[in-house]
Design a protein around this motif. Sequence first.
Motif, PDB file in Angstrom:
ATOM      1  N   UNK A  98       0.799  -1.239   0.000  1.00 43.75           N
ATOM      2  CA  UNK A  98       0.000   0.000   0.000  1.00 43.75           C
ATOM      3  C   UNK A  98       0.824   1.278   0.000  1.00 43.75           C
ATOM      4  N   UNK A  99       2.112   1.201   0.397  1.00 49.72           N
ATOM      5  CA  UNK A  99       2.972   2.389   0.368  1.00 49.72           C
ATOM      6  C   UNK A  99       3.714   2.545  -0.962  1.00 49.72           C
ATOM      7  N   UNK A 100       3.341   1.702  -1.936  1.00 52.48           N
ATOM      8  CA  UNK A 100       3.915   1.710  -3.285  1.00 52.48           C
ATOM      9  C   UNK A 100       5.341   1.186  -3.325  1.00 52.48           C
ATOM     10  N   UNK A 101       5.749   0.453  -2.276  1.00 55.42           N
ATOM     11  CA  UNK A 101       7.043  -0.217  -2.301  1.00 55.42           C
ATOM     12  C   UNK A 101       6.905  -1.562  -3.001  1.00 55.42           C
ATOM     13  N   UNK A 102       7.930  -1.969  -3.749  1.00 51.29           N
ATOM     14  CA  UNK A 102       7.860  -3.175  -4.559  1.00 51.29           C
ATOM     15  C   UNK A 102       7.927  -4.420  -3.678  1.00 51.29           C
ATOM     16  N   UNK A 103       7.029  -5.364  -3.932  1.00 54.76           N
ATOM     17  CA  UNK A 103       7.061  -6.684  -3.297  1.00 54.76           C
ATOM     18  C   UNK A 103       7.635  -7.708  -4.271  1.00 54.76           C
ATOM     19  N   UNK A 104       7.157  -7.650  -5.500  1.00 50.59           N
ATOM     20  CA  UNK A 104       7.668  -8.522  -6.559  1.00 50.59           C
ATOM     21  C   UNK A 104       7.648  -7.753  -7.865  1.00 50.59           C
ATOM     22  N   UNK A 105       8.827  -7.622  -8.494  1.00 47.95           N
ATOM     23  CA  UNK A 105       8.930  -6.804  -9.694  1.00 47.95           C
ATOM     24  C   UNK A 105       8.517  -7.551 -10.950  1.00 47.95           C
TER      25      UNK A 105
END
Length: 329
Positions: free
Chosen positions: A296-303
């Motif tokens: 939700x913070x727009x940080x990548x989990x899986x590119x």
Amino acid sequence: MTREQKPKVDARALIARLNNQSRTLLQREIVAPLLPGGRIRTRLGGMVHEFYPTREFVGWGRFRPINEREAEVLEEALPWERGGYLELFPALRVVLLWPDTNPKQPGMWWAVPFNDSDARQRFGFRAEPLPVFLCDPTNGAEQFERVIVRVEGHNLWFDGPDVLADPTHAEWLRDTAANIDKLERFLPGLAGSERLALLFWQLHHIETTLAGEGSTIERQQRAAQQQQSHQQQREWLRRQALNSQLEQRLRHALAKADAVLHSYSEITNTDGSPGHLVVEWSEQGQTRRYRSTIDPRLNVVSSGICLSDRDQDFDLTSLVNVMTDVPWE
């Protein structure tokens, strides 16, 4: 250490100054808006003075004080006089929803802020219908039109149409509202607030339709049912507003890297709380699309590509820059 003594107020000088202001005010004409049952307000020397009109009048007028409590109505204010008054207050863009049907509130419309975050930060307004006063149909006050209002305390005064607005948006919204059952997809480029305006109009249309149908008993039953579902409706609208804000954040983050958002979906956690987002996007003007998973913070989990286990070192914007540099065969 002794406290500094505040200078004493000269009561006689204060009274003399107020008397001089009152005499000056009685020699001036006042340009101001007047609502039904309202009072005429003007500011002089930092003091706000209020007057009751000597006869019934609603709208923008020119008034002349006849004593310290009353002012006579001279005539309607000219457009340039009205404009001079409005320029004293900050502007806010809103989308008009529908006119109020109360005959005691002529010229009153309901509207939603066009930019929710701007309205909340500057004025504390929420993304819900707000009353706008003295709307002029001859000057752009029409359903779903984007207009400029001036904020004077808690009052929103209609100023005029927003010349930066795309006129096709209001036209599409009016056509869609008239044939809401045929809605299949939203107009490309429609702002989140404009979508929310259509949702508010749907609820308003349903409520007014139900209120005008059936017997008194049936209306009472419907009212009871509506009251039970009112909280659910507000919660649904709140989720829609949050979704609109999330979409704007995603579009903004991608636009910073010259990319375009196509769609996104939310993956909820097992407990029902918000989880990750699967975002589908592409480079500006390119046909290849990418799917990336972010939090939700727009940080990548899986590119979606090999980043040597460094996916979480990137946010959505920086990920776009990396992936657009990958040589594709």
